[in-house]
Design a protein around this motif. Structure first.
Motif, PDB file in Angstrom:
ATOM      1  N   ALA A  10      32.230  66.681 -51.042  1.00 57.30           N
ATOM      2  CA  ALA A  10      31.803  66.891 -49.656  1.00 57.30           C
ATOM      3  C   ALA A  10      30.874  65.802 -49.200  1.00 57.30           C
ATOM      4  O   ALA A  10      29.719  65.925 -48.889  1.00 57.30           O
ATOM      5  CB  ALA A  10      31.151  68.259 -49.407  1.00 57.30           C
ATOM      6  N   VAL A  11      31.496  64.424 -49.068  1.00 58.31           N
ATOM      7  CA  VAL A  11      30.876  63.378 -48.315  1.00 58.31           C
ATOM      8  C   VAL A  11      31.624  62.563 -47.431  1.00 58.31           C
ATOM      9  O   VAL A  11      32.910  62.838 -47.286  1.00 58.31           O
ATOM     10  CB  VAL A  11      30.633  62.472 -49.764  1.00 58.31           C
ATOM     11  N   PRO A  12      30.908  61.946 -46.481  1.00 57.54           N
ATOM     12  CA  PRO A  12      31.563  61.341 -45.448  1.00 57.54           C
ATOM     13  C   PRO A  12      32.425  60.288 -46.078  1.00 57.54           C
ATOM     14  O   PRO A  12      32.350  59.739 -47.160  1.00 57.54           O
ATOM     15  CB  PRO A  12      30.479  60.611 -44.569  1.00 57.54           C
ATOM     16  N   GLU A  13      33.470  59.863 -45.288  1.00 56.20           N
ATOM     17  CA  GLU A  13      34.503  58.763 -45.450  1.00 56.20           C
ATOM     18  C   GLU A  13      33.723  57.411 -46.107  1.00 56.20           C
ATOM     19  O   GLU A  13      34.309  56.769 -46.972  1.00 56.20           O
ATOM     20  CB  GLU A  13      35.448  58.358 -44.668  1.00 56.20           C
ATOM     21  N   GLY A  14      32.645  57.241 -45.465  1.00 53.96           N
ATOM     22  CA  GLY A  14      32.118  55.800 -45.655  1.00 53.96           C
ATOM     23  C   GLY A  14      30.868  55.862 -46.614  1.00 53.96           C
ATOM     24  O   GLY A  14      30.361  55.091 -46.904  1.00 53.96           O
ATOM     25  N   PHE A  15      30.811  57.134 -47.266  1.00 51.32           N
ATOM     26  CA  PHE A  15      29.855  57.301 -48.383  1.00 51.32           C
ATOM     27  C   PHE A  15      30.150  56.543 -49.772  1.00 51.32           C
ATOM     28  O   PHE A  15      30.977  56.337 -50.204  1.00 51.32           O
ATOM     29  CB  PHE A  15      30.083  58.918 -48.840  1.00 51.32           C
ATOM     30  N   ILE A  16      28.941  55.902 -50.001  1.00 52.11           N
ATOM     31  CA  ILE A  16      29.159  54.715 -51.244  1.00 52.11           C
ATOM     32  C   ILE A  16      28.270  55.368 -52.308  1.00 52.11           C
ATOM     33  O   ILE A  16      26.968  55.644 -51.989  1.00 52.11           O
ATOM     34  CB  ILE A  16      28.554  53.504 -51.014  1.00 52.11           C
ATOM     35  N   ARG A  17      28.628  55.388 -53.617  1.00 55.10           N
ATOM     36  CA  ARG A  17      27.570  55.626 -54.707  1.00 55.10           C
ATOM     37  C   ARG A  17      27.716  54.441 -55.662  1.00 55.10           C
ATOM     38  O   ARG A  17      28.397  53.770 -56.048  1.00 55.10           O
ATOM     39  CB  ARG A  17      28.148  56.712 -55.616  1.00 55.10           C
ATOM     40  N   LEU A  18      26.466  53.757 -55.539  1.00 52.72           N
ATOM     41  CA  LEU A  18      26.025  52.403 -56.330  1.00 52.72           C
ATOM     42  C   LEU A  18      25.148  52.821 -57.379  1.00 52.72           C
ATOM     43  O   LEU A  18      24.233  53.324 -57.353  1.00 52.72           O
ATOM     44  CB  LEU A  18      25.240  51.628 -55.034  1.00 52.72           C
ATOM     45  N   SER A  19      25.709  52.338 -58.593  1.00 52.32           N
ATOM     46  CA  SER A  19      24.928  52.437 -59.767  1.00 52.32           C
ATOM     47  C   SER A  19      24.442  51.042 -60.310  1.00 52.32           C
ATOM     48  O   SER A  19      25.292  50.059 -60.172  1.00 52.32           O
ATOM     49  CB  SER A  19      25.956  52.880 -60.747  1.00 52.32           C
ATOM     50  N   VAL A  20      23.214  51.013 -60.371  1.00 53.02           N
ATOM     51  CA  VAL A  20      22.606  49.793 -60.253  1.00 53.02           C
ATOM     52  C   VAL A  20      22.419  49.265 -61.906  1.00 53.02           C
ATOM     53  O   VAL A  20      22.021  50.011 -62.771  1.00 53.02           O
ATOM     54  CB  VAL A  20      21.176  49.812 -59.608  1.00 53.02           C
ATOM     55  N   GLY A  21      22.704  48.321 -62.279  1.00 48.75           N
ATOM     56  CA  GLY A  21      22.937  47.632 -63.628  1.00 48.75           C
ATOM     57  C   GLY A  21      21.817  46.921 -64.025  1.00 48.75           C
ATOM     58  O   GLY A  21      20.741  46.795 -63.355  1.00 48.75           O
ATOM     59  N   ALA A  22      21.942  46.152 -65.076  1.00 48.56           N
ATOM     60  CA  ALA A  22      20.724  45.245 -65.471  1.00 48.56           C
ATOM     61  C   ALA A  22      20.652  43.826 -65.196  1.00 48.56           C
ATOM     62  O   ALA A  22      20.224  42.975 -65.714  1.00 48.56           O
ATOM     63  CB  ALA A  22      20.891  45.140 -67.323  1.00 48.56           C
ATOM     64  N   GLU A  23      21.531  43.556 -64.052  1.00 48.45           N
ATOM     65  CA  GLU A  23      21.472  42.230 -63.723  1.00 48.45           C
ATOM     66  C   GLU A  23      20.205  41.716 -63.097  1.00 48.45           C
ATOM     67  O   GLU A  23      19.140  42.709 -62.714  1.00 48.45           O
ATOM     68  CB  GLU A  23      22.617  41.999 -62.416  1.00 48.45           C
ATOM     69  N   ASP A  24      19.763  40.561 -62.783  1.00 50.51           N
ATOM     70  CA  ASP A  24      18.682  40.060 -62.000  1.00 50.51           C
ATOM     71  C   ASP A  24      18.852  40.892 -60.630  1.00 50.51           C
ATOM     72  O   ASP A  24      19.625  40.794 -60.124  1.00 50.51           O
ATOM     73  CB  ASP A  24      18.466  38.896 -62.069  1.00 50.51           C
ATOM     74  N   PRO A  25      17.536  41.619 -60.392  1.00 45.08           N
ATOM     75  CA  PRO A  25      17.268  42.257 -59.168  1.00 45.08           C
ATOM     76  C   PRO A  25      17.519  41.171 -58.082  1.00 45.08           C
ATOM     77  O   PRO A  25      18.365  41.772 -57.060  1.00 45.08           O
ATOM     78  CB  PRO A  25      15.801  42.832 -59.274  1.00 45.08           C
ATOM     79  N   GLU A  26      16.990  40.148 -57.881  1.00 41.65           N
ATOM     80  CA  GLU A  26      17.334  39.184 -56.717  1.00 41.65           C
ATOM     81  C   GLU A  26      18.791  38.803 -56.607  1.00 41.65           C
ATOM     82  O   GLU A  26      19.291  38.842 -55.616  1.00 41.65           O
ATOM     83  CB  GLU A  26      16.559  37.986 -56.796  1.00 41.65           C
ATOM     84  N   ASP A  27      19.543  38.627 -57.703  1.00 39.96           N
ATOM     85  CA  ASP A  27      20.944  38.452 -57.597  1.00 39.96           C
ATOM     86  C   ASP A  27      21.722  39.665 -57.013  1.00 39.96           C
ATOM     87  O   ASP A  27      22.519  39.597 -56.185  1.00 39.96           O
ATOM     88  CB  ASP A  27      21.485  38.046 -59.078  1.00 39.96           C
ATOM     89  N   LEU A  28      21.120  40.778 -57.418  1.00 38.84           N
ATOM     90  CA  LEU A  28      22.026  41.993 -56.979  1.00 38.84           C
ATOM     91  C   LEU A  28      21.814  42.250 -55.423  1.00 38.84           C
ATOM     92  O   LEU A  28      22.669  42.532 -54.659  1.00 38.84           O
ATOM     93  CB  LEU A  28      21.506  43.217 -57.788  1.00 38.84           C
ATOM     94  N   VAL A  29      20.301  42.188 -55.289  1.00 44.17           N
ATOM     95  CA  VAL A  29      20.039  42.493 -53.808  1.00 44.17           C
ATOM     96  C   VAL A  29      20.704  41.325 -52.681  1.00 44.17           C
ATOM     97  O   VAL A  29      21.344  41.800 -51.798  1.00 44.17           O
ATOM     98  CB  VAL A  29      18.523  42.406 -53.582  1.00 44.17           C
TER      99      VAL A  29
END
Ligand code: PLP
Length: 385
Positions: A354-373
């Motif tokens: 039961a989530v809105p159509e634009g709902f995103i689930r983001l799973s954060v991995g082990a990349e460098d934080p600055e690259d990911l952001v």
């Protein structure tokens, strides 16, 4: 496990990193590997009367034994009388608890915002004449539907909404009514939360996600303290045969050695990403239990030691969410979560949550934080078009 290493009991002593790298290892033996390789066996030499531990491959396997010890040492360090059983998947573990504990006429309380396969489980329980009541994860509304229940099922933090409930409070209320309590600990991992210490009778999880963290296997486990209840769970595994392969079990054990490093890194980066998303006006409904102003934060800090690697939020439309996912370069558009490579998906595409159509689930991995952001913010910009 009674071996003492440098004054630390593997089960109870040391920090999380120390416990993770040593979890479940056998006694050192000359010329033997630190972690023995997978044992591929359908049957074992068994002359005479068939007594354990290893007789037939559906009942037991030495590779499972070591993995079960490892998971038990992480979920319930220093606790006696706790048993762990591994399964072919998280759903196999969940079904083993529910279907081994409940009988026709029993009442069970499930979350109405939990893992997307729970409605299928609910329908099957009802087909067997079990009454299923539901309550949302947040707000402790489970208290209102507990009377007469045999089993209370909690999933905290919930997937994908990231609501949190008070395990200690709900377990006390359930036990006062004679109900058993199970907690789906998939999202937190045993390094984020230890349900048995908080009063639950079972910690159940999918090992497919962050516990193993490489997106290359499916696994599940049940850890429990009630001998009779665990005997029924073991019997269920034997009847249904939802057992992990030795290769999966071995890969899982190997992966657990890096659990603390992965979880610490991914949780820290998840907070950084959530903080960056908080600054963006096009992002609504941002959820991360580690954010100090998140609705889950107050209870999360009471019972969690790390807040997970999943961040969820909503973009205005389905089209915008799709453009965002398409523009990401370091984040794969894929389901599941907890892996060392970041993934994200528009959860509404499955139709089960039961989530809105634009709902995103983001799973954060082990990349460098600055690259990911940088990747996430650039994809947000690109999705504006
Ligand atoms: C993925 C997941 C499950 C199911 O696990 P599988 O290993 O895919 O069977 C159960 N509960 C939660 C919270 C999950 O995220």
């Amino acid at each position: 496990m009674t071996r003492v290493t440098g004054g630390l009991l593997p089960g109870s002593g040391g920090g999380d990193g120390t416990r993770a790298v040593r979890a479940g290892l056998p006694e050192p033996a000359k010329y033997e590997p630190t972690l023995p390789g997978p044992v591929f066996a359908a049957h074992y030499h068994l002359p005479g009367d068939p007594t354990g531990p290893y007789a037939y491959g559906r009942d037991d396997n030495p590779t499972w034994t070591l993995l079960e010890r490892a998971v038990g040492e992480l979920e319930a360090p220093g606790q006696d009388g706790v048993e762990t059983l591994v399964f072919a998947s998280g759903m196999a573990a969940i079904s083993a608890v529910l279907f081994s504990q409940l009988r026709t006429g029993d009442v069970c309380v499930l979350p109405d915002d939990g893992y997307q396969a729970l409605p299928l489980v609910r329908a099957q329980l009802e087909a067997y004449g079990i009454e299923v009541r539901t309550a949302p994860t947040g707000g402790d509304a489970q208290l209102d539907v507990l009377d007469g229940a045999k089993l209370l099922w909690l999933e905290t933090p919930s997937n994908p909404g990231l609501d949190v409930c008070d395990i200690t409070r709900l377990a006390e209320a359930a036990h006062a009514r004679g109900a058993l309590v199970a907690v789906d600990n998939t999202l937190a991992t045993p390094l984020g939360q230890r349900p048995l210490e908080l009063g639950a009778d079972f910690a159940v999880a999918s090992g497919t996600k962050q516990l193993t963290g490489h997106g290359d296997l499916l696994l599940g486990y049940v850890v429990g303290r009630d001998t009779e209840a665990m005997a029924a769970v073991r019997r269920w595994r034997k009847i249904v045969g939802a057992i992990p392969g030795p290769m999966e079990a071995w890969l899982a054990h190997r992966s657990i050695a890096t659990l603390q490093m992965r979880v610490d890194r991914q949780c820290a980066t998840a907070l950084t990403v959530a903080e960056a998303l908080r600054e963006r006006p096009e992002v609504t409904g941002l959820r991360y239990p580690g954010l100090s102003d998140d609705p889950s934060h107050k209870i999360a800090v009471q019972q969690m030691r790390r807040f997970g690697c999943v961040v969820s939020f909503t973009l205005s439309t389905r089209a915008r969410a799709d453009r965002f996912l398409d523009a990401l370069r370091l984040v794969d558009d894929a389901t599941s979560f907890g892996g060392v490579r970041s993934t994200a998906e528009r959860r509404g595409r499955w139709g089960g949550d039961a989530v809105p159509e634009g709902f995103i689930r983001l799973s954060v991995g082990a990349e460098d934080p600055e690259d990911l952001v940088a990747d996430v913010l650039r994809a947000l910009d690109a999705s504006a078009a």
